[in-house]
Design a protein around this motif. Structure first.
Motif, short mmCIF file in Angstrom:
data_model
loop_
_atom_site.label_atom_id
_atom_site.label_comp_id
_atom_site.label_asym_id
_atom_site.label_seq_id
_atom_site.Cartn_x
_atom_site.Cartn_y
_atom_site.Cartn_z
N THR A 154 0.83 -1.21 0.00
CA THR A 154 0.00 0.00 0.00
C THR A 154 0.86 1.26 0.00
OG1 THR A 154 -1.85 -1.10 1.11
CG2 THR A 154 -1.75 1.29 1.27
N THR A 172 -15.11 8.48 -2.24
CA THR A 172 -14.44 7.52 -1.35
C THR A 172 -15.14 7.51 0.00
OG1 THR A 172 -12.28 6.81 -0.52
CG2 THR A 172 -12.69 9.19 -0.59
N LEU A 224 -16.48 -4.16 -2.30
CA LEU A 224 -15.94 -2.96 -1.64
C LEU A 224 -16.58 -2.76 -0.27
CD1 LEU A 224 -14.26 -0.21 -2.06
CD2 LEU A 224 -16.46 0.75 -2.77
N THR A 249 -9.01 0.60 -5.79
CA THR A 249 -8.45 0.39 -4.46
C THR A 249 -7.18 1.21 -4.32
OG1 THR A 249 -7.95 -1.28 -2.78
CG2 THR A 249 -7.00 -1.64 -4.99
N TYR A 250 -6.50 1.08 -3.19
CA TYR A 250 -5.34 1.92 -2.88
C TYR A 250 -4.31 1.90 -4.00
CZ TYR A 250 -7.36 1.26 1.76
OH TYR A 250 -8.22 1.20 2.84
N ASN A 266 -11.74 2.67 -2.67
CA ASN A 266 -11.59 2.04 -1.37
C ASN A 266 -10.85 2.95 -0.40
OD1 ASN A 266 -11.70 0.02 0.57
ND2 ASN A 266 -9.84 -0.99 -0.13
#
Length: 459
Positions: A142, A263, A291, A343-344, A357
């Protein structure tokens, strides 16, 4: 006192001076309390007409994970050609930037102070963080993904990737994750490799300034614009003024072929079906279900209550339950079709409304939006916050009092919408001005920060 009934189905109205709710009729214990046309919980005791409805007599209906069925909504927004243009910096890969900054992106927190000194000396911007070493598994990935998103962000005309040399995320390792870059635009430096690391940093940043100076603003269609949608320090007027105004902007931009990103996944809980039914197909619906459920699993994994969300400030501002907060929050997404789920570290690729996300935490959320490629972020607030992302962060006040008291934080006041004023065109034009170079308060105040999501072990 002025009361506002938002939807004909509602059995509560909002006091426009405080944001708190008042019962429009008697509500029996166990009956649903309706706001925005949807249940926001149930009465925990009998409520008389005219009584305040809040934490002492209202509780959430939400519990456990849910099963969802795809029920596609009709009459979704359709996109067309851009009628507006902005003046932006066109990058060699075709991306556009609405700023032409020099950014220092650290591979590891150990060089935060060096980065800060370099930024102060050279006019570059740096974004301290504590990670890049001693992280395991998903957290390490991440961190790399978010830093990659920052390095590739088109608002940066040049980037110095600043490392220490011995960290897990050292430049050699990180380059493999980062992939090919334009070496004119991105320079790398391990501080341990130079006797005078500060002088070397100054030299590299000067070269980046020279490279970035070659870019000049030129007209591009507004469809190139990518805008993040965020709220923080919400109050009872957030879902009546600032969030709907941001939703109106989102719809206007999407109609011209642009893109927005919503988000704060926990702040979709209780209103998620509104978004699910606007998914463009079953594949995106399934991604949206994942999600939502994956984030619920995150709560459960850490032995936390899934549906406990409104903060003390939210409650003081009149928000009682997560359903109430979520129904107000999702209005930032307007009525646009949901075209993708990210996502990230994912990069926005599809024009339209995207879901991203991440938690509701303000600084983590604006970091995620920046890394996804948002040129600017629209941030509604009823309580006020000075927070700024690396990109222009437009603070939209929900009420007149906040806009007046904290004019050094607030960029645009949505408060007059309580009286029925239509601010959509003024707001759209203001955002075009920001894209064209008008500084936001976070830029004027030099508030630019990041925080990277963490979920695991630190060695």
């Amino acid at each position: 006192m002025s009361l506002l009934k938002i939807n004909p189905l509602d059995n509560v109205a909002v006091d426009t001076s405080t944001g708190h709710k008042e019962a429009l009729s008697d509500i029996k214990c166990g009956e649903n309390v309706i706001k925005y046309g949807f249940p926001i919980g149930h009465a925990t005791k009998d409520i008389k007409k005219g009584e305040r409805v809040h934490t002492d007599n209202l509780a959430t209906n939400l519990k456990d994970k849910l099963e969802y069925t795809y029920q596609p909504a009709n009459n979704l927004l359709e996109t067309g050609d851009s009628r507006h243009t902005i003046n932006a910096y066109v990058r060699p890969d075709g991306e556009i930037g609405i700023r032409n900054d020099i950014w220092i992106v650290n591979t590891v927190g150990c060089v935060n102070k060096l980065a800060e000194k370099l930024a102060a000396k050279t006019g570059a911007f740096c974004f301290p963080h504590p990670y890049g070493c001693s992280q395991l598994g998903g957290d390490h990935i991440t961190t790399q993904a978010i830093l990659k998103g920052l390095i590739n962000h088109p608002n940066a005309g040049g980037v110095l990737v600043l490392g220490l040399g011995c960290e897990n995320n050292n430049i050699g390792v990180f380059k493999e994750f980062l992939g090919p870059v334009d070496e004119n635009r991105v320079r790398f430096m391990n501080a341990q490799d130079y006797d005078d690391d500060f002088a070397q940093g100054v030299k590299l940043i000067a070269e980046l300034h020279e490279y970035a100076s070659k870019f000049k603003r030129e007209p591009v269609p507004v469809s190139k614009l990518r805008v993040g949608l965020k709220c923080g320090g919400s109050d009872g007027l957030s879902g009546i003024t600032a969030n709907p105004l941001i939703g109106q902007f989102s719809d206007m931009l999407i109609k011209e072929g642009g893109s927005t990103i919503l988000t704060e996944v926990p702040e979709m809980f209780g209103a998620e079906t509104i978004l699910m039914n606007r998914c463009v197909n079953k594949e995106i619906f399934d991604k949206t279900v994942n999600l939502i459920n994956d984030f619920k699993d995150y709560f459960i994994r850490h032995d936390q209550v899934v549906y406990e969300n409104p903060s003390p400030g939210n409650k003081a501002g009149g928000i009682t339950t997560l359903e109430e907060k979520s129904l107000g929050c999702v209005q930032k997404g307007g009525m646009g079709p949901v075209v993708d789920v990210l996502t990230y570290g994912d990069r926005l690729e599809k024009n339209g409304l995207n879901l991203l996300n991440g938690p509701g935490n303000d600084i983590v959320a604006v970091t995620n939006l920046t890394a996804a490629g948002c040129h600017l972020i629209l941030f509604s607030t009823g309580r006020g916050t000075p927070l700024g992302a690396p990109v222009p962060t437009v603070k939209v006040s929900t009420n007149n009092d906040l806009a007046s008291r904290k004019s050094n934080w607030i960029d645009f006041n949505a408060g007059p919408m309580v009286e029925g004023q239509d601010l959509s065109r003024d707001f759209f034009n203001y955002i075009l001005d920001v894209a064209n170079g008008k500084e936001t308060k976070n830029e004027i105040n030099e508030y630019r920060e990041i925080a990277i999501f963490k979920d695991g072990v630190t060695l």
